[in-house]
Motif scaffolding. Structure first.
Motif, PDB file in Angstrom:
ATOM      1  N   ARG A   5       0.835  -1.199   0.000  1.00 57.24           N
ATOM      2  CA  ARG A   5       0.000   0.000   0.000  1.00 57.24           C
ATOM      3  C   ARG A   5       0.875   1.257   0.000  1.00 57.24           C
ATOM      4  NH1 ARG A   5      -4.479   2.785   1.097  1.00 57.24           N
ATOM      5  NH2 ARG A   5      -4.378   4.297   2.762  1.00 57.24           N
ATOM      6  N   ARG A   6       1.987   1.192   0.801  1.00 60.58           N
ATOM      7  CA  ARG A   6       2.882   2.339   0.871  1.00 60.58           C
ATOM      8  C   ARG A   6       3.501   2.609  -0.504  1.00 60.58           C
ATOM      9  NH1 ARG A   6       5.584   1.100   5.607  1.00 60.58           N
ATOM     10  NH2 ARG A   6       7.301   0.189   4.467  1.00 60.58           N
ATOM     11  N   GLU A   7       3.944   1.525  -1.150  1.00 58.47           N
ATOM     12  CA  GLU A   7       4.538   1.650  -2.493  1.00 58.47           C
ATOM     13  C   GLU A   7       3.534   2.313  -3.429  1.00 58.47           C
ATOM     14  OE1 GLU A   7       7.539  -0.654  -3.925  1.00 58.47           O
ATOM     15  OE2 GLU A   7       8.109   0.370  -2.090  1.00 58.47           O
ATOM     16  N   PHE A   8       2.259   1.825  -3.315  1.00 59.44           N
ATOM     17  CA  PHE A   8       1.230   2.346  -4.204  1.00 59.44           C
ATOM     18  C   PHE A   8       1.050   3.851  -3.998  1.00 59.44           C
ATOM     19  CE2 PHE A   8      -3.166   3.744  -4.580  1.00 59.44           C
ATOM     20  CZ  PHE A   8      -3.355   3.563  -5.942  1.00 59.44           C
ATOM     21  N   LEU A   9       1.006   4.250  -2.704  1.00 57.82           N
ATOM     22  CA  LEU A   9       0.792   5.666  -2.407  1.00 57.82           C
ATOM     23  C   LEU A   9       1.928   6.512  -2.933  1.00 57.82           C
ATOM     24  CD1 LEU A   9      -0.661   5.417   1.192  1.00 57.82           C
ATOM     25  CD2 LEU A   9      -1.858   6.115  -0.883  1.00 57.82           C
ATOM     26  N   LYS A  10       3.161   5.984  -2.833  1.00 49.91           N
ATOM     27  CA  LYS A  10       4.305   6.744  -3.325  1.00 49.91           C
ATOM     28  C   LYS A  10       4.245   6.901  -4.839  1.00 49.91           C
ATOM     29  CE  LYS A  10       7.309   5.675   0.464  1.00 49.91           C
ATOM     30  NZ  LYS A  10       8.170   4.619   0.970  1.00 49.91           N
ATOM     31  N   LEU A  11       3.926   5.788  -5.516  1.00 52.77           N
ATOM     32  CA  LEU A  11       3.830   5.862  -6.973  1.00 52.77           C
ATOM     33  C   LEU A  11       2.696   6.797  -7.385  1.00 52.77           C
ATOM     34  CD1 LEU A  11       4.559   2.169  -7.913  1.00 52.77           C
ATOM     35  CD2 LEU A  11       5.900   4.166  -8.561  1.00 52.77           C
ATOM     36  N   ALA A  12       1.609   6.760  -6.593  1.00 55.14           N
ATOM     37  CA  ALA A  12       0.487   7.648  -6.885  1.00 55.14           C
ATOM     38  C   ALA A  12       0.923   9.098  -6.768  1.00 55.14           C
ATOM     39  CB  ALA A  12      -0.667   7.369  -5.925  1.00 55.14           C
ATOM     40  N   ALA A  13       1.778   9.359  -5.752  1.00 56.34           N
ATOM     41  CA  ALA A  13       2.257  10.739  -5.566  1.00 56.34           C
ATOM     42  C   ALA A  13       3.084  11.173  -6.764  1.00 56.34           C
ATOM     43  CB  ALA A  13       3.089  10.840  -4.295  1.00 56.34           C
ATOM     44  N   VAL A  14       3.931  10.263  -7.271  1.00 58.17           N
ATOM     45  CA  VAL A  14       4.752  10.590  -8.443  1.00 58.17           C
ATOM     46  C   VAL A  14       3.844  10.870  -9.625  1.00 58.17           C
ATOM     47  CG1 VAL A  14       6.513   9.744 -10.019  1.00 58.17           C
ATOM     48  CG2 VAL A  14       6.632   9.131  -7.622  1.00 58.17           C
ATOM     49  N   SER A  15       2.837   9.969  -9.815  1.00 52.22           N
ATOM     50  CA  SER A  15       1.935  10.156 -10.951  1.00 52.22           C
ATOM     51  C   SER A  15       1.204  11.477 -10.823  1.00 52.22           C
ATOM     52  CB  SER A  15       0.903   9.039 -11.007  1.00 52.22           C
ATOM     53  OG  SER A  15       1.557   7.807 -10.930  1.00 52.22           O
ATOM     54  N   ALA A  40       9.540   4.600  -6.470  1.00 49.97           N
ATOM     55  CA  ALA A  40       9.173   4.368  -5.071  1.00 49.97           C
ATOM     56  C   ALA A  40      10.426   4.203  -4.216  1.00 49.97           C
ATOM     57  CB  ALA A  40       8.294   3.130  -4.974  1.00 49.97           C
ATOM     58  N   ALA A  41      11.485   3.590  -4.787  1.00 49.42           N
ATOM     59  CA  ALA A  41      12.738   3.398  -4.041  1.00 49.42           C
ATOM     60  C   ALA A  41      13.375   4.741  -3.700  1.00 49.42           C
ATOM     61  CB  ALA A  41      13.704   2.547  -4.864  1.00 49.42           C
ATOM     62  N   ASP A  42      13.250   5.715  -4.602  1.00 47.54           N
ATOM     63  CA  ASP A  42      13.798   7.054  -4.318  1.00 47.54           C
ATOM     64  C   ASP A  42      13.097   7.674  -3.108  1.00 47.54           C
ATOM     65  OD1 ASP A  42      15.645   7.120  -6.450  1.00 47.54           O
ATOM     66  OD2 ASP A  42      14.031   7.606  -7.847  1.00 47.54           O
ATOM     67  N   PHE A  43      11.782   7.439  -3.014  1.00 43.53           N
ATOM     68  CA  PHE A  43      11.039   8.024  -1.898  1.00 43.53           C
ATOM     69  C   PHE A  43      11.417   7.394  -0.558  1.00 43.53           C
ATOM     70  CE2 PHE A  43       8.577   9.671  -5.385  1.00 43.53           C
ATOM     71  CZ  PHE A  43       8.199  10.925  -4.934  1.00 43.53           C
ATOM     72  N   GLU A  44      11.941   6.157  -0.609  1.00 43.73           N
ATOM     73  CA  GLU A  44      12.421   5.519   0.629  1.00 43.73           C
ATOM     74  C   GLU A  44      13.576   6.330   1.226  1.00 43.73           C
ATOM     75  OE1 GLU A  44      11.172   3.033   2.183  1.00 43.73           O
ATOM     76  OE2 GLU A  44       9.823   2.132   0.691  1.00 43.73           O
ATOM     77  N   LYS A  45      14.322   7.049   0.347  1.00 45.69           N
ATOM     78  CA  LYS A  45      15.512   7.789   0.802  1.00 45.69           C
ATOM     79  C   LYS A  45      15.160   9.219   1.239  1.00 45.69           C
ATOM     80  CE  LYS A  45      17.456   6.383  -3.252  1.00 45.69           C
ATOM     81  NZ  LYS A  45      18.125   6.747  -4.442  1.00 45.69           N
ATOM     82  N   GLY A  46      13.884   9.552   1.247  1.00 43.50           N
ATOM     83  CA  GLY A  46      13.470  10.917   1.554  1.00 43.50           C
ATOM     84  C   GLY A  46      13.990  11.423   2.896  1.00 43.50           C
ATOM     85  N   PHE A  47      14.327  12.728   2.941  1.00 38.21           N
ATOM     86  CA  PHE A  47      14.791  13.355   4.184  1.00 38.21           C
ATOM     87  C   PHE A  47      13.591  13.792   5.021  1.00 38.21           C
ATOM     88  CE2 PHE A  47      18.662  14.934   1.622  1.00 38.21           C
ATOM     89  CZ  PHE A  47      19.399  13.810   1.957  1.00 38.21           C
TER      90      PHE A  47
END
Ligand code: SF4
Ligand code: SF4
Length: 258
Positions: A5-15, A40-47
């Motif tokens: 679900r988290r992955e989905f939300l991140k990809l949704a944010a990118v879209s 989504a992997a880039d968002f894992e590194k978010g500050f």
């Protein structure tokens, strides 16, 4: 499941960023600097931070360095290059007296008197712009960043009247013809919309520092004011710093080391 679900939300944010770009502007060919869309992997590194802030080593700034940072910021964020009174500014330079009109400074050193200071939105702790916006188009995140939702802006310009720092610009005309290096990863704006620096929230989300900080080569320090062990807190412990217009009561998050 949770992670899916988290992955989905991140990809949704990118879209959504892409959709935003399509609704607010146009999507053309990506220039070489743009690179691929974040994953989504880039968002894992978010500050993350309790309270983002910036310290400015003002003595390191020359007009050339200000121009370098301005160009980096304005290119990254599709800020149109409009000359004259309709100019749009996210990052700009000003004299000591323009930047700090309420400081006494009667007998300034020649160096400070002639120095150009880099200016941007102060991401104030008590932002007047947020208080007066009737549509919540401008809002404050829990980490202190004062953001714009361009879609919600109705162009009333109350926020511009409320900001004591002139940190906001209004699009009196369609800004798109004045964008020279279109970045397809950031939305363009339209006539009647207010805009300003966003502390590069979109870069922090994928683990990148603000682009002006990268361009400044150590003259800007960005970090968590809420963490006493952060670099910015160390810098502010070791150097005397002032903020713009303290009497305005907005408590800026940008500090200037003279
Ligand atoms: S500098 Fe102006 S626009 Fe930025 S947060 Fe403060 S009041 Fe708002
Ligand atoms: S923090 Fe980002 S948006 Fe703000 S002035 Fe620097 S480059 Fe521009």
């Amino acid at each position: 499941m949770k992670s899916n679900r988290r992955e989905f939300l991140k990809l949704a944010a990118v879209s959504a960023m892409g959709v935003g770009a399509a609704r607010l502007g146009f999507l053309g060919d990506a220039p070489a600097f743009a690179g691929p869309l974040p994953t989504a992997a880039d968002f894992e590194k978010g500050f993350k931070a309790k309270h983002w802030g910036m310290a400015v080593f003002s003595a390191k700034f020359t007009p050339e360095l200000i121009e370098k940072c301005r160009t980096a910021c304005h290119t990254e964020h599709n800020v149109p290059d409009i000359p004259g009174k309709k100019q749009i500014k996210w990052f700009w330079g000003a004299s000591y007296h323009e930047a700090f009109p309420t400081e006494q400074g009667q007998f300034l050193s020649e160096d400070v008197e002639h120095r150009e200071f880099p200016l941007l939105c102060n991401h104030c702790e008590q932002p007047m712009c947020v208080r007066v916006c009737p549509t919540q188009a401008t809002f404050q995140r829990p980490d202190g960043i004062v953001m714009m939702d361009f879609h919600r802006c109705i162009g009333c310009r109350y926020c511009m009247a409320g900001c004591p720092f002139g940190a906001r610009s209004f699009n009196f005309q369609d800004p798109r013809p004045f964008i020279h290096n279109f970045n397809p990863h950031y939305p363009t704006r339209m006539r009647g919309v207010v805009e300003k620096c966003d502390f590069c929230a979109e870069r922090l989300a994928i683990g990148k520092l603000p682009v002006c900080v990268e361009a400044a080569g150590g003259a800007l320090v960005f970090g968590d004011l809420g963490d006493e062990n952060s670099d910015i807190r160390k810098v502010l412990r070791e150097h005397f710093a002032i903020r713009r217009k303290p009497d305005a009561g907005t408590s800026p998050s940008v500090y200037y080391i003279l």
